[in-house]
Design a protein around this motif. Sequence first.
Motif, PDB file in Angstrom:
ATOM      1  N   VAL A  14       0.569  -3.782   1.854  1.00  0.00           N
ATOM      2  CA  VAL A  14      -0.727  -3.891   1.211  1.00  0.00           C
ATOM      3  C   VAL A  14      -0.561  -3.459  -0.229  1.00  0.00           C
ATOM      4  CG1 VAL A  14      -3.037  -2.953   1.174  1.00  0.00           C
ATOM      5  CG2 VAL A  14      -1.947  -3.475   3.352  1.00  0.00           C
ATOM      6  N   ALA A  15      -1.029  -4.270  -1.147  1.00  0.00           N
ATOM      7  CA  ALA A  15      -0.799  -3.967  -2.553  1.00  0.00           C
ATOM      8  C   ALA A  15      -1.606  -2.777  -3.023  1.00  0.00           C
ATOM      9  CB  ALA A  15      -1.147  -5.186  -3.415  1.00  0.00           C
ATOM     10  N   GLY A  16      -2.779  -2.536  -2.414  1.00  0.00           N
ATOM     11  CA  GLY A  16      -3.589  -1.401  -2.811  1.00  0.00           C
ATOM     12  C   GLY A  16      -3.856  -1.415  -4.295  1.00  0.00           C
ATOM     13  N   LEU A  17      -3.660  -0.267  -4.915  1.00  0.00           N
ATOM     14  CA  LEU A  17      -3.983  -0.196  -6.335  1.00  0.00           C
ATOM     15  C   LEU A  17      -2.994  -0.965  -7.171  1.00  0.00           C
ATOM     16  CD1 LEU A  17      -2.053   1.919  -8.159  1.00  0.00           C
ATOM     17  CD2 LEU A  17      -2.961   3.464  -6.447  1.00  0.00           C
ATOM     18  N   MET A  18      -1.905  -1.463  -6.597  1.00  0.00           N
ATOM     19  CA  MET A  18      -0.919  -2.179  -7.379  1.00  0.00           C
ATOM     20  C   MET A  18      -1.193  -3.667  -7.432  1.00  0.00           C
ATOM     21  SD  MET A  18       2.464  -0.186  -6.161  1.00  0.00           S
ATOM     22  CE  MET A  18       3.423  -0.970  -7.431  1.00  0.00           C
ATOM     23  N   GLY A  19      -2.190  -4.133  -6.701  1.00  0.00           N
ATOM     24  CA  GLY A  19      -2.487  -5.550  -6.706  1.00  0.00           C
ATOM     25  C   GLY A  19      -3.980  -5.753  -6.619  1.00  0.00           C
ATOM     26  N   PRO A  20      -4.420  -6.973  -6.256  1.00  0.00           N
ATOM     27  CA  PRO A  20      -5.841  -7.239  -6.165  1.00  0.00           C
ATOM     28  C   PRO A  20      -6.507  -6.357  -5.121  1.00  0.00           C
ATOM     29  CG  PRO A  20      -4.561  -9.269  -6.167  1.00  0.00           C
ATOM     30  CD  PRO A  20      -3.593  -8.144  -5.999  1.00  0.00           C
ATOM     31  N   ALA A  21      -7.767  -6.050  -5.331  1.00  0.00           N
ATOM     32  CA  ALA A  21      -8.494  -5.229  -4.373  1.00  0.00           C
ATOM     33  C   ALA A  21      -8.565  -5.934  -3.034  1.00  0.00           C
ATOM     34  CB  ALA A  21      -9.908  -4.953  -4.898  1.00  0.00           C
ATOM     35  N   PRO A  49     -10.845   1.350   5.425  1.00  0.00           N
ATOM     36  CA  PRO A  49     -10.241   1.319   4.088  1.00  0.00           C
ATOM     37  C   PRO A  49      -9.052   2.242   3.968  1.00  0.00           C
ATOM     38  CG  PRO A  49     -12.640   1.451   3.951  1.00  0.00           C
ATOM     39  CD  PRO A  49     -12.271   1.627   5.396  1.00  0.00           C
ATOM     40  N   ARG A  50      -9.073   3.370   4.681  1.00  0.00           N
ATOM     41  CA  ARG A  50      -7.979   4.317   4.567  1.00  0.00           C
ATOM     42  C   ARG A  50      -6.703   3.765   5.185  1.00  0.00           C
ATOM     43  NH1 ARG A  50      -7.513   9.140   2.960  1.00  0.00           N
ATOM     44  NH2 ARG A  50      -5.838  10.481   3.664  1.00  0.00           N
ATOM     45  N   ALA A  51      -6.826   3.096   6.338  1.00  0.00           N
ATOM     46  CA  ALA A  51      -5.641   2.538   6.972  1.00  0.00           C
ATOM     47  C   ALA A  51      -5.032   1.437   6.135  1.00  0.00           C
ATOM     48  CB  ALA A  51      -6.004   1.992   8.357  1.00  0.00           C
ATOM     49  N   ALA A  52      -5.845   0.824   5.278  1.00  0.00           N
ATOM     50  CA  ALA A  52      -5.349  -0.289   4.480  1.00  0.00           C
ATOM     51  C   ALA A  52      -4.962   0.115   3.070  1.00  0.00           C
ATOM     52  CB  ALA A  52      -6.435  -1.375   4.391  1.00  0.00           C
ATOM     53  N   ARG A  53      -5.222   1.354   2.681  1.00  0.00           N
ATOM     54  CA  ARG A  53      -4.997   1.744   1.304  1.00  0.00           C
ATOM     55  C   ARG A  53      -3.506   1.952   1.038  1.00  0.00           C
ATOM     56  NH1 ARG A  53      -3.247   6.608   1.546  1.00  0.00           N
ATOM     57  NH2 ARG A  53      -4.053   8.149   2.971  1.00  0.00           N
ATOM     58  N   THR A  54      -3.219   2.350  -0.204  1.00  0.00           N
ATOM     59  CA  THR A  54      -1.831   2.509  -0.600  1.00  0.00           C
ATOM     60  C   THR A  54      -1.329   3.886  -0.249  1.00  0.00           C
ATOM     61  OG1 THR A  54      -2.494   3.337  -2.734  1.00  0.00           O
ATOM     62  CG2 THR A  54      -2.119   0.970  -2.551  1.00  0.00           C
ATOM     63  N   GLY A  55      -1.520   4.303   0.956  1.00  0.00           N
ATOM     64  CA  GLY A  55      -1.059   5.614   1.330  1.00  0.00           C
ATOM     65  C   GLY A  55      -0.926   5.755   2.812  1.00  0.00           C
ATOM     66  N   GLN A  56      -0.773   6.975   3.272  1.00  0.00           N
ATOM     67  CA  GLN A  56      -0.510   7.278   4.658  1.00  0.00           C
ATOM     68  C   GLN A  56      -1.778   7.777   5.322  1.00  0.00           C
ATOM     69  OE1 GLN A  56       2.408   7.147   6.529  1.00  0.00           O
ATOM     70  NE2 GLN A  56       0.872   7.528   8.081  1.00  0.00           N
ATOM     71  N   ALA A  57      -2.262   7.047   6.303  1.00  0.00           N
ATOM     72  CA  ALA A  57      -3.442   7.502   7.024  1.00  0.00           C
ATOM     73  C   ALA A  57      -3.128   8.800   7.749  1.00  0.00           C
ATOM     74  CB  ALA A  57      -3.888   6.432   8.027  1.00  0.00           C
ATOM     75  N   THR A  58      -4.091   9.696   7.800  1.00  0.00           N
ATOM     76  CA  THR A  58      -3.860  10.995   8.420  1.00  0.00           C
ATOM     77  C   THR A  58      -4.527  11.066   9.771  1.00  0.00           C
ATOM     78  OG1 THR A  58      -5.815  11.873   7.351  1.00  0.00           O
ATOM     79  CG2 THR A  58      -3.728  12.155   6.186  1.00  0.00           C
ATOM     80  N   LEU A 342      -3.399  17.124  -8.136  1.00  0.00           N
ATOM     81  CA  LEU A 342      -2.541  16.097  -8.721  1.00  0.00           C
ATOM     82  C   LEU A 342      -2.911  14.735  -8.147  1.00  0.00           C
ATOM     83  CD1 LEU A 342      -0.394  15.440  -6.209  1.00  0.00           C
ATOM     84  CD2 LEU A 342       0.576  17.608  -6.977  1.00  0.00           C
ATOM     85  N   SER A 343      -2.433  13.682  -8.776  1.00  0.00           N
ATOM     86  CA  SER A 343      -2.751  12.321  -8.333  1.00  0.00           C
ATOM     87  C   SER A 343      -1.985  11.980  -7.069  1.00  0.00           C
ATOM     88  CB  SER A 343      -2.412  11.315  -9.434  1.00  0.00           C
ATOM     89  OG  SER A 343      -3.230  11.510 -10.559  1.00  0.00           O
ATOM     90  N   SER A 344      -2.712  11.570  -6.028  1.00  0.00           N
ATOM     91  CA  SER A 344      -2.080  11.316  -4.733  1.00  0.00           C
ATOM     92  C   SER A 344      -2.345   9.914  -4.198  1.00  0.00           C
ATOM     93  CB  SER A 344      -2.571  12.352  -3.707  1.00  0.00           C
ATOM     94  OG  SER A 344      -2.100  12.060  -2.403  1.00  0.00           O
ATOM     95  N   PHE A 345      -3.630   9.538  -3.976  1.00  0.00           N
ATOM     96  CA  PHE A 345      -3.890   8.241  -3.351  1.00  0.00           C
ATOM     97  C   PHE A 345      -5.223   7.668  -3.782  1.00  0.00           C
ATOM     98  CE2 PHE A 345      -6.136  10.910  -0.235  1.00  0.00           C
ATOM     99  CZ  PHE A 345      -7.249  10.143   0.070  1.00  0.00           C
ATOM    100  N   LYS A 346      -5.412   6.386  -3.441  1.00  0.00           N
ATOM    101  CA  LYS A 346      -6.697   5.716  -3.604  1.00  0.00           C
ATOM    102  C   LYS A 346      -7.023   4.960  -2.319  1.00  0.00           C
ATOM    103  CE  LYS A 346      -6.820   4.965  -8.601  1.00  0.00           C
ATOM    104  NZ  LYS A 346      -6.981   3.959  -9.687  1.00  0.00           N
ATOM    105  N   TYR A 347      -8.308   4.806  -2.049  1.00  0.00           N
ATOM    106  CA  TYR A 347      -8.737   3.937  -0.964  1.00  0.00           C
ATOM    107  C   TYR A 347      -8.715   2.489  -1.452  1.00  0.00           C
ATOM    108  CZ  TYR A 347     -10.307   7.891   1.856  1.00  0.00           C
ATOM    109  OH  TYR A 347     -10.350   9.045   2.602  1.00  0.00           O
TER     110      TYR A 347
END
Length: 373
Positions: A14-21, A49-58, A342-347
């Motif tokens: 998933v591109a997340g913040l690195m690609g199209p929304a 949105p969290r499972a699809a974002r550019t990070g690790q779901a908790t 610090l900067s960590s993730f975005k939804y």
Amino acid sequence: MTLSSPLLAAVPLVAGLMGPALVGATPPQRPAPSAQADHRPPGAPGAGPRAARTGQATKAAGAARRTDVVEHVAARGPADERRVLGYWTPRRMAAALPLGLAGSVTGSLAGLTRTAQRDGGLLGGLTTPERRPAAAERRPALPQQTTYGARWSAGGVVTKTTGRVFMTMNGADFVCSASTVRSANRDVVVTAGHCVKDGAGQWAANWTFVPGYRDGGGHPYGRYPARRMFVAGPWSRSADDSHDVGMVVLGTSSGRHVADVVGAQEIAFNRPRGGHAFGFGYPADPPYNGEHLVYCAGRLRDDPYGETRDQGLGCDMTAGSSGGPWLSGFDHDTGKGTLTSLSSFKYSDDHRTMYGPYFGDAVKTLFTTAERA
């Protein structure tokens, strides 16, 4: 989604913040226990949105977690440090890719593992971000108290204490951001956990901090290879975003400690939530180009989904800014503040809010361990 080994056969990330929304995400839901390998598309049942974002779901918020410290020896002596510094040729530094917030990259992991490397450049599968000036980086004469992203040109200590991180993760070269902090050993920098260790996967190699990074890869204050790395147990075991913090103890540059050369920001723990903060970093994906220090500023607010203890800051910085410092009580005349996140993730459905971990007792333990190393 991180770069851990169970994901090597994954479909394109998933591109997340690195690609199209992303679109079509269902309302946020509690992630499955196996969220680390959850590749469901954002519209699939149970995928918020969290499972699809550019990070690790908790895992579910409030679950009991150990907050032990996990350590890695990055260099066993001067020979290791010289090898790391020799690895980072100007060409490799220029070709390093921005590591996505909470660990995603443009392209696919399958493609990443198949591509050949030549002097740090990736052939196929991944492409380096376009290097062009960013309209969003233009800024007024004086720093703004609220901005989603502007180039910092007011000078001050922050231009030296903030720097770029160069590292190798799973065979590819990446960049993040980091900051020096005042510590007993004068060698500690703070960055995101995912810029140090790939969740439950590998530790980063060839880890090097370049404070006061300048256009075109300049390193006016030296280059500092990592000696030892520290992350909290919940990050190391399950990439828990509430613990996405890494502390790195650096070697010296020409025999000098990093804090003696560039100074250091203060660090604090268990501060009241909310308030105002300035966030800094070197975002490298468009509309940014990684060559300038960029800042965001505004009020902090809690994670609206309640899945982490993180706080959000209005910020459109992109990949490469991971690990950049959030400074409270920031004085724009001196460039000094107190590092509290610090900067960590975005939804995936909100690309204008950056989230950062709360610096509580677990981060304090991490720091105390690192400054004694």
